[in-house]
Design a protein around this motif. Structure first.
Motif, PDB file in Angstrom:
ATOM      1  N   GLN A  13      35.936 -90.848 -89.428  1.00 33.72           N
ATOM      2  CA  GLN A  13      35.345 -90.096 -90.534  1.00 33.72           C
ATOM      3  C   GLN A  13      34.279 -89.141 -90.022  1.00 33.72           C
ATOM      4  N   ALA A  14      33.512 -89.582 -89.021  1.00 30.41           N
ATOM      5  CA  ALA A  14      32.491 -88.716 -88.434  1.00 30.41           C
ATOM      6  C   ALA A  14      33.117 -87.485 -87.787  1.00 30.41           C
ATOM      7  N   VAL A  15      34.240 -87.677 -87.124  1.00 27.29           N
ATOM      8  CA  VAL A  15      34.927 -86.542 -86.496  1.00 27.29           C
ATOM      9  C   VAL A  15      35.322 -85.513 -87.550  1.00 27.29           C
ATOM     10  N   ARG A  16      35.826 -85.984 -88.679  1.00 23.41           N
ATOM     11  CA  ARG A  16      36.244 -85.061 -89.743  1.00 23.41           C
ATOM     12  C   ARG A  16      35.061 -84.274 -90.306  1.00 23.41           C
ATOM     13  N   VAL A  17      33.938 -84.967 -90.554  1.00 17.96           N
ATOM     14  CA  VAL A  17      32.828 -84.250 -91.172  1.00 17.96           C
ATOM     15  C   VAL A  17      32.144 -83.311 -90.175  1.00 17.96           C
ATOM     16  N   VAL A  18      32.116 -83.685 -88.894  1.00 14.70           N
ATOM     17  CA  VAL A  18      31.537 -82.781 -87.896  1.00 14.70           C
ATOM     18  C   VAL A  18      32.397 -81.534 -87.750  1.00 14.70           C
ATOM     19  N   ASP A  19      33.705 -81.716 -87.798  1.00 16.21           N
ATOM     20  CA  ASP A  19      34.589 -80.554 -87.752  1.00 16.21           C
ATOM     21  C   ASP A  19      34.300 -79.621 -88.923  1.00 16.21           C
ATOM     22  N   LYS A  20      34.063 -80.195 -90.098  1.00 17.70           N
ATOM     23  CA  LYS A  20      33.716 -79.384 -91.278  1.00 17.70           C
ATOM     24  C   LYS A  20      32.380 -78.684 -91.103  1.00 17.70           C
ATOM     25  N   LEU A  21      31.381 -79.408 -90.581  1.00 17.73           N
ATOM     26  CA  LEU A  21      30.060 -78.808 -90.375  1.00 17.73           C
ATOM     27  C   LEU A  21      30.120 -77.631 -89.403  1.00 17.73           C
ATOM     28  N   ILE A  22      30.933 -77.773 -88.359  1.00 17.78           N
ATOM     29  CA  ILE A  22      31.028 -76.720 -87.348  1.00 17.78           C
ATOM     30  C   ILE A  22      31.844 -75.542 -87.857  1.00 17.78           C
ATOM     31  N   ARG A  23      33.015 -75.823 -88.402  1.00 20.22           N
ATOM     32  CA  ARG A  23      33.945 -74.752 -88.736  1.00 20.22           C
ATOM     33  C   ARG A  23      33.636 -74.081 -90.079  1.00 20.22           C
ATOM     34  N   ARG A  24      33.364 -74.892 -91.102  1.00 27.60           N
ATOM     35  CA  ARG A  24      33.151 -74.312 -92.421  1.00 27.60           C
ATOM     36  C   ARG A  24      31.701 -73.906 -92.650  1.00 27.60           C
ATOM     37  N   ASP A  25      30.766 -74.814 -92.317  1.00 29.31           N
ATOM     38  CA  ASP A  25      29.350 -74.521 -92.555  1.00 29.31           C
ATOM     39  C   ASP A  25      28.734 -73.692 -91.439  1.00 29.31           C
ATOM     40  N   GLU A  26      29.352 -73.699 -90.260  1.00 31.05           N
ATOM     41  CA  GLU A  26      28.847 -72.982 -89.085  1.00 31.05           C
ATOM     42  C   GLU A  26      27.372 -73.300 -88.817  1.00 31.05           C
ATOM     43  N   VAL A  27      27.084 -74.593 -88.696  1.00 25.57           N
ATOM     44  CA  VAL A  27      25.704 -75.021 -88.486  1.00 25.57           C
ATOM     45  C   VAL A  27      25.180 -74.529 -87.141  1.00 25.57           C
ATOM     46  N   PHE A  28      23.892 -74.262 -87.106  1.00 25.19           N
ATOM     47  CA  PHE A  28      23.212 -73.901 -85.865  1.00 25.19           C
ATOM     48  C   PHE A  28      22.896 -75.142 -85.049  1.00 25.19           C
ATOM     49  N   ALA A  29      22.564 -76.239 -85.742  1.00 30.05           N
ATOM     50  CA  ALA A  29      22.203 -77.493 -85.050  1.00 30.05           C
ATOM     51  C   ALA A  29      22.478 -78.673 -85.962  1.00 30.05           C
ATOM     52  N   LEU A  30      22.714 -79.834 -85.354  1.00 29.52           N
ATOM     53  CA  LEU A  30      22.771 -81.093 -86.076  1.00 29.52           C
ATOM     54  C   LEU A  30      21.460 -81.832 -85.841  1.00 29.52           C
ATOM     55  N   LEU A  31      20.888 -82.325 -86.915  1.00 28.71           N
ATOM     56  CA  LEU A  31      19.569 -82.946 -86.873  1.00 28.71           C
ATOM     57  C   LEU A  31      19.693 -84.428 -87.213  1.00 28.71           C
ATOM     58  N   CYS A  32      19.487 -85.282 -86.210  1.00 30.48           N
ATOM     59  CA  CYS A  32      19.433 -86.735 -86.373  1.00 30.48           C
ATOM     60  C   CYS A  32      20.683 -87.354 -86.989  1.00 30.48           C
ATOM     61  N   PRO A  33      21.885 -87.015 -86.517  1.00 35.00           N
ATOM     62  CA  PRO A  33      23.066 -87.718 -87.016  1.00 35.00           C
ATOM     63  C   PRO A  33      22.971 -89.201 -86.687  1.00 35.00           C
ATOM     64  N   PHE A  34      23.583 -90.037 -87.552  1.00 35.60           N
ATOM     65  CA  PHE A  34      23.368 -91.488 -87.472  1.00 35.60           C
ATOM     66  C   PHE A  34      24.561 -92.215 -86.863  1.00 35.60           C
ATOM     67  N   GLY A  35      24.264 -93.183 -86.002  1.00 35.95           N
ATOM     68  CA  GLY A  35      25.241 -94.159 -85.550  1.00 35.95           C
ATOM     69  C   GLY A  35      25.702 -93.975 -84.120  1.00 35.95           C
ATOM     70  N   SER A  36      25.795 -95.081 -83.385  1.00 36.19           N
ATOM     71  CA  SER A  36      26.256 -95.018 -81.993  1.00 36.19           C
ATOM     72  C   SER A  36      27.726 -94.624 -81.916  1.00 36.19           C
ATOM     73  N   GLY A  37      28.569 -95.319 -82.680  1.00 36.19           N
ATOM     74  CA  GLY A  37      29.987 -95.003 -82.669  1.00 36.19           C
ATOM     75  C   GLY A  37      30.272 -93.577 -83.120  1.00 36.19           C
ATOM     76  N   PRO A  38      29.743 -93.170 -84.286  1.00 38.22           N
ATOM     77  CA  PRO A  38      29.927 -91.782 -84.710  1.00 38.22           C
ATOM     78  C   PRO A  38      29.347 -90.773 -83.726  1.00 38.22           C
ATOM     79  N   GLY A  39      28.230 -91.116 -83.101  1.00 35.70           N
ATOM     80  CA  GLY A  39      27.628 -90.198 -82.139  1.00 35.70           C
ATOM     81  C   GLY A  39      28.478 -90.002 -80.907  1.00 35.70           C
ATOM     82  N   VAL A  40      28.980 -91.110 -80.361  1.00 34.43           N
ATOM     83  CA  VAL A  40      29.837 -91.022 -79.176  1.00 34.43           C
ATOM     84  C   VAL A  40      31.118 -90.252 -79.496  1.00 34.43           C
ATOM     85  N   ALA A  41      31.648 -90.469 -80.695  1.00 34.81           N
ATOM     86  CA  ALA A  41      32.919 -89.847 -81.069  1.00 34.81           C
ATOM     87  C   ALA A  41      32.804 -88.348 -81.324  1.00 34.81           C
ATOM     88  N   THR A  42      31.611 -87.861 -81.640  1.00 34.62           N
ATOM     89  CA  THR A  42      31.481 -86.472 -82.107  1.00 34.62           C
ATOM     90  C   THR A  42      30.613 -85.573 -81.244  1.00 34.62           C
TER      91      THR A  42
END
Length: 397
Positions: free
Chosen positions: A89-118
């Protein structure tokens, strides 16, 4: 994908390579009037109960910046997504943040598993990842030690080793048991436990794992009791720390202490666990200041938090507010001509001490340094210091 991000990918970003430093001035997510930031938190999964303070602390700092006119005239747009503590699920939302929202930075994303995966997807897209809350060593490795990743969460192995060495020396523990969450978090805390024991010429007397989402810890505690341990170390987050401590009290088991690694030592542990966590030891990674001891600046912050969210502030909200403040400090210091390379250089040279900090910290190889920590104990419903402030890199107990 934007031209700038393709440029960053082709450069490899190794050591802030010349192609990275000379990339176009305009970064994705930055326009004349806006900077787009994002994050992904567990809003629906096993850690959802602990998310409101994290979300509020981040949002409060973003809102304050906007209320002050933004950063060099640019307002901040903060996009928050739900990762459910699930890597896919983290991979899907990060893909959305990058491609659709075109974020400049990610601030304090949560979780070891989601962090490693994304994290590799994030930095490969030219997006800064600042202060992910998870196993910093594993997230760093997954990123390829990217200069776009800045980790502020203390290493679970080094802080556990330092805290355990102090505890063994001061409490005189002779037999140590270990209850751990299966996976990266438990592995890292376990590494620290073994290092701390080895420094004293000791070995584990018992260990028992659990899976994310488990709520019954009777068998794990029973195994510790059968082994006759006098200290249980927990690689446990808030809910699991409370469950272990409550099971010990339910059994009426005296003569044993419980020491939780840093994720279980938080104000939420007290507010939820109440009497069941009385006497619990924890390895603190940030300062918890009781309301009665707050200075003027912290009181103003607390009052503002109450007005904004109609709830009492806690230490976790303040920690994430401080993480966001360090990032905002970097944005401000980089100047009007905001680029990814410019912010990276600014952050690498920065230092910070917030209301939650034990002492001033900076980044060394893009990881927070020193990793200040302290052993504390729950006494009359408050975390009270038991050790001095410890730098694990210099701990010799």
């Amino acid at each position: 994908m934007s031209l700038r991000r393709r440029t960053l990918l082709s450069s490899g970003l190794a050591g802030l390579a010349p192609a990275f430093l000379s990339a176009p001035a305009r970064a994705a997510g930055v326009s004349s009037g806006e900077i787009v930031l994002g994050t992904h938190l567990d809003l629906s999964g096993p850690a959802a109960i602990t998310m409101p303070p994290i979300r509020n602390g981040l949002q409060m700092r973003v809102d304050e910046a906007n209320e002050a006119g933004g950063i060099h005239g640019r307002k901040l747009r903060f996009v928050i997504e739900d990762n459910g503590s699930q890597p896919p699920q983290a991979v899907r939302v990060v893909d959305k943040l990058i491609r659709r929202d075109e974020v400049f930075a990610l601030l304090c994303p949560f979780g070891s598993g989601p962090g490693v995966a994304t994290v590799k997807k994030t930095v490969d897209a030219g997006v800064i990842c600042f202060a992910p809350y998870g196993a910093a060593a594993l997230i760093r490795k997954a990123s390829g030690d990217s200069p776009l990743l800045f980790t502020a969460n203390l290493h679970y192995d080094t802080t556990t080793a330092a805290g355990l060495k102090w505890t063994l020396a001061k409490l005189g523990s002779k037999k140590v048991g270990f209850i751990y969450q299966e996976g990266p978090f438990g592995d890292l805390v376990g590494k620290g436990v073994k290092e701390g024991l080895a420094a004293k010429g000791m070995a584990l007397a018992a260990e028992a794992g659990y899976k994310v989402g488990d709520i019954d810890f009777s068998s794990q505690v029973a195994r510790m009791r059968a082994a006759g341990v006098d200290l249980i170390v927990g690689a446990t987050t808030t809910r699991e720390t409370i469950a272990v401590a409550a099971e010990v009290k339910k059994l009426g088991w005296s003569g044993v202490n419980v020491l939780t690694a840093s994720p279980g030592r938080a104000g939420t542990t007290l507010s939820i666990g109440k009497a069941s966590v009385e006497g619990l030891y924890g390895i603190g990674g940030w300062r918890i200041t009781p309301a009665s001891a707050q200075g003027p600046a912290l009181k103003r912050w607390s009052d503002s938090y109450r007005k904004r969210f109609n709830m009492e502030p806690d230490d976790v909200a303040l920690v994430f507010y401080d993480y966001a403040s360090w990032f905002m400090q970097g944005l401000q210091a980089t100047g009007k001509d905001l680029t990814t390379a410019g912010l990276v250089k600014t952050l690498q040279a920065s230092s910070f001490k917030g209301e939650s900090s034990y002492e001033t910290q900076r980044f060394k190889d893009n990881h927070v340094d020193p990793e200040w920590c302290r052993v504390e104990q729950v006494v009359d419903g408050q975390w009270l210091p038991r050790s001095e402030i410890i730098d694990p890199a210099k701990s010799s107990l």
